[in-house]
Structures are given as structure tokens and as C-alpha cells.
Write an enzyme that holds these catalytic residues in place. Structure first.
Site, short mmCIF file in Angstrom:
data_model
loop_
_atom_site.label_atom_id
_atom_site.label_comp_id
_atom_site.label_asym_id
_atom_site.label_seq_id
_atom_site.Cartn_x
_atom_site.Cartn_y
_atom_site.Cartn_z
N SER A 93 0.83 -1.10 0.01
CA SER A 93 -0.05 0.11 -0.16
C SER A 93 0.94 1.24 0.12
CB SER A 93 -0.97 0.16 1.19
OG SER A 93 -0.01 0.04 2.46
N ASP A 131 -1.23 -1.97 -4.27
CA ASP A 131 -2.46 -1.61 -3.53
C ASP A 131 -2.93 -0.24 -3.67
OD1 ASP A 131 -4.87 -2.32 -2.30
OD2 ASP A 131 -4.05 -2.49 -0.35
#
Ligand SMILES: [Zn+2]
Length: 369
Positions: A93, A131
Site C-alpha cells: 500500500s 494496492d
């Protein structure tokens, strides 16, 4: 010296220019990569999501997508995937990139492949996935440095802008055989700098147009999951036998989407179940997690049997790690070597990953023959 350098640059420039601009050149060509300072995921032993998603949709199970940003998480994920013979998606992420650095995470994924082989898995299927990519440039950077899959999240944008952004990323990614996940609908909750106050369910009437025009390989949808460890307020839940049960996922919307896009890979974000035993351990040993509520595992099990073929789990790993560290330090107040408390933390995460793979997603034993 200076003169020599200049001659060298001058002679190299036209060659690189020709390679970069010659329309017919294959982008995973050795010289193209060399001249553009690129790494292709295939050279790192990673795979994209295409084949594993096809098998998962047909087989009625889902591939685990575990977020990682520490070595212990990576080791636990690989050990769990190898022991259960499961394909696995390791995802990064924005928060993970800020914390650990994208280049280091890429080397860790490369290390994960080597580690899986060392543990006896001859042909591991490991995806390195971005992500919540939020710009074309970020997706391109990740593709160029060896990611095998990227998500472009334009779900907060007006529909046409979401389509245009996703299409641009797909056009770039597919030149390198990198797969792309896009998103329609907005999830509530907070996850590593992705946040939204309220969710908007995916509109089934939009999915055909979106998938066709963007060319995306998988679609993240919003049917009631949400980011973080506090997915619902107690007021949104019903009390059943002393346990707060959140509202069920919108399986009717999922069914409609499946009808519009038969066999198309669907992704669920924000799908941690927030196990109460981990929350209780954290609170017992000095933590203060109030009203942490996740998605019940039966619902995820049900979703895995449908076209949902990727389920994102992040918070559960954080909870497993924190619970084990808190317990260890409370019971061994004299310990100060990080290995003393990170070892049980790693063990606890591995146990959780194996549980998800075997008992919730059903991806165990599903490596390609
Ligand atoms: Zn997400």
C-alpha cells in the site's frame, strides 16, 4: 575524461532513442529494459494474476491478498503459502511504501520467491501487487521496477475520469503483461491513507461498460466491506448471543454483477474479520481497542465460492502481530531483543494466514500443476 564521456553519451543517445520510439519493439525485450533501466517481474520469478484468477473463479475459491511491510510479515506469508500449497498475492500500500520504501519491498518480494523455493516449493505462484495506486505515474513506476500486478483506484473520481485513468494504466501495464485491478464503488473506512466517510455500493448497471472500456483484468467492488479494524459502529450491528454482528454483505449486488460479467474476476477489499481473540489479547495486555468489528468469516467463505477471486486482508495481520508482541512483553518484561518478541509475532501471523487460506478462502492445494 570529460571529452570521453560526452562522446559516449552522444553515441548512445540515438540508439536508446530508436529503441524507445520504435513502435514495433517488444517492451519486455532485453535491450528495451536495459536502456530504460527497467526490471520485469518475470525475471524475478513473480507471476501476474491472470491464470490464478481464472482457476479461482472456475474452482470456487479466492486467492489471499495479504499486505506486507515488514520482513516478519513476508516470512510468515511465504511460510503459510508454501505449507498450504497456495498461490498468494503480496501487496504493497501507499503507507507500506512510505514506511519501508518501494524498492526494498520489491527486493523482499524477489526474496520471497527464492525463500519459497528454499522451503521446498518448486514453482511458487507469488504476485507482487500495488494496492490502491492513485496515479498513472505511480502505477508506471511500480510496473517498471518489477511489480506483476497493479491496482489503479479511481473510484473516488467521476465515472468518466475513472474509466479514462484505468484505461491509461491498462494500456501501459499490458505491454509488459502486468495485470490491472480497477475499482467501481467506494468503500468506507480508513486504510493507509485511503479513506472515505461513507460507502457507495457498486452499481451493477455500470460494470459491463467499465470493464469493456478500461480492459481491466479484475474489478474491486463495494458491497459492504470496509477498510480498517473498525468497520462498523456498534449501532450498525445487531447483538446476537452477546456478540455484535455487522450487517450482511450485499450478496444481491454481487449476484447481479456476476450475471452482467460472467466469470469476470471480482475483488473484495477491506475483508479482515477482526478476530475477537486477538482483540481481547491486545486489550488484556495493556491495549485499548474499542468496538473493533470486522467481516464475519462465513460471509467471506460464501463470497469466495462466487466470482470473488481475491480477498484483501491487512488488519488481521496487524492484530495478530500486536497481540503476540503485547502478550510476550507483558509475560517477559526483561526481554529487549526484538527477535524475542517478533518470533512469536511471526508465528501468530503465520497461524492466521494458514487459517484464512485453508478455512476461509479455500486456496490451499491450488498451485498450478
Ligand atoms: Zn483497499
Amino acid at each position: 575524461m570529460r571529452g570521453e564521456e560526452q562522446t559516449f553519451r552522444l553515441s548512445v543517445f540515438p540508439v536508446s532513442y530508436i529503441f524507445r520510439n520504435f513502435a514495433g519493439v517488444k517492451k519486455d525485450n532485453f535491450y528495451f529494459k536495459l536502456l530504460n533501466n527497467m526490471v520485469n517481474y518475470k525475471d524475478l520469478g513473480l507471476v501476474n494474476t491472470r491464470e490464478m484468477f481464472k482457476r479461482a473463479v472456475a474452482g470456487g475459491y479466492a486467492i489471499p491478498a495479504f499486505n506486507f511491510n515488514t520482513m516478519e510479515q513476508m516470512q510468515a506469508i511465504v511460510q503459510a503459502a508454501v505449507e498450504t500449497k497456495s498461490p498468494v498475492i503480496m501487496q504493497v500500500s501507499k503507507g507500506a511504501r512510505n514506511y519501508a520504501n518501494a524498492t526494498i519491498l520489491r527486493y523482499m518480494a524477489e526474496g520471497a520467491v527464492a525463500y519459497a523455493k528454499e522451503l521446498g516449493c518448486e514453482h511458487p505462484e507469488i504476485v507482487l501487487h500495488l494496492d490502491h495506486g492513485d496515479t498513472f505515474e505511480l502505477c508506471k513506476d511500480c510496473i517498471d521496477m518489477g511489480f506483476s500486478s497493479v491496482m489503479i483506484d479511481g473510484s473516488h473520481l467521476p465515472y468518466e475520469e475513472n474509466v479514462a485513468l484505468a484505461k491509461k494504466v491498462v494500456e501501459y501495464a499490458h505491454q509488459f503483461d502486468v495485470t490491472v485491478e480497477a475499482e467501481l464503488g467506494v468503500l468506507a473506512g480508513v486504510e493507509d491513507e485511503v479513506s472515505a466517510a461513507e460507502s457507495h455500493y457498486t452499481k451493477p448497471e455500470e460494470v459491463i461498460d467499465f470493464a469493456t472500456r478500461t480492459g481491466c483484468d479484475s474489478l474491486a467492488i463495494s458491497i459492504g466491506t470496509s477498510h480498517g479494524a473498525h468497520k462498523f459502529t456498534p449501532e450498525q450491528c445487531t447483538l446476537v448471543n452477546g456478540v455484535l454482528v455487522p450487517p450482511p454483505l450485499a450478496f444481491d449486488i454481487l449476484a447481479e454483477i456476476e450475471k452482467k460479467l460472467p466469470g469476470f474476476p471480482i475483488v473484495l477489499h477491506g475483508s479482515s474479520s477482526v478476530p475477537m481473540d486477538e482483540v481481547n489479547t491486545i486489550n488484556k495486555f495493556g491495549g485499548k481497542l474499542e468496538a473493533a468489528i470486522g467481516i464475519p468469516e462465513e460471509q467471506l467463505r460464501k463470497a469466495s465460492k462466487s466470482a470473488v477471486c481475491k480477498i484483501n486482508i491487512d488488519s488481521d495481520s496487524r492484530l495478530a502481530m500486536t497481540a503476540a508482541i503485547r502478550q510476550h512483553l507483558a509475560e517477559h518484561p526483561g526481554d529487549f531483543d526484538p527477535r524475542q518478541y517478533l518470533k512469536p509475532a511471526r508465528e501468530n501471523m503465520k497461524k492466521m494466514y494458514i487459517h484464512k487460506i485453508v478455512n476461509v478462502l479455500g486456496s490451499d492445494g491450488k498451485l498450478a500443476e
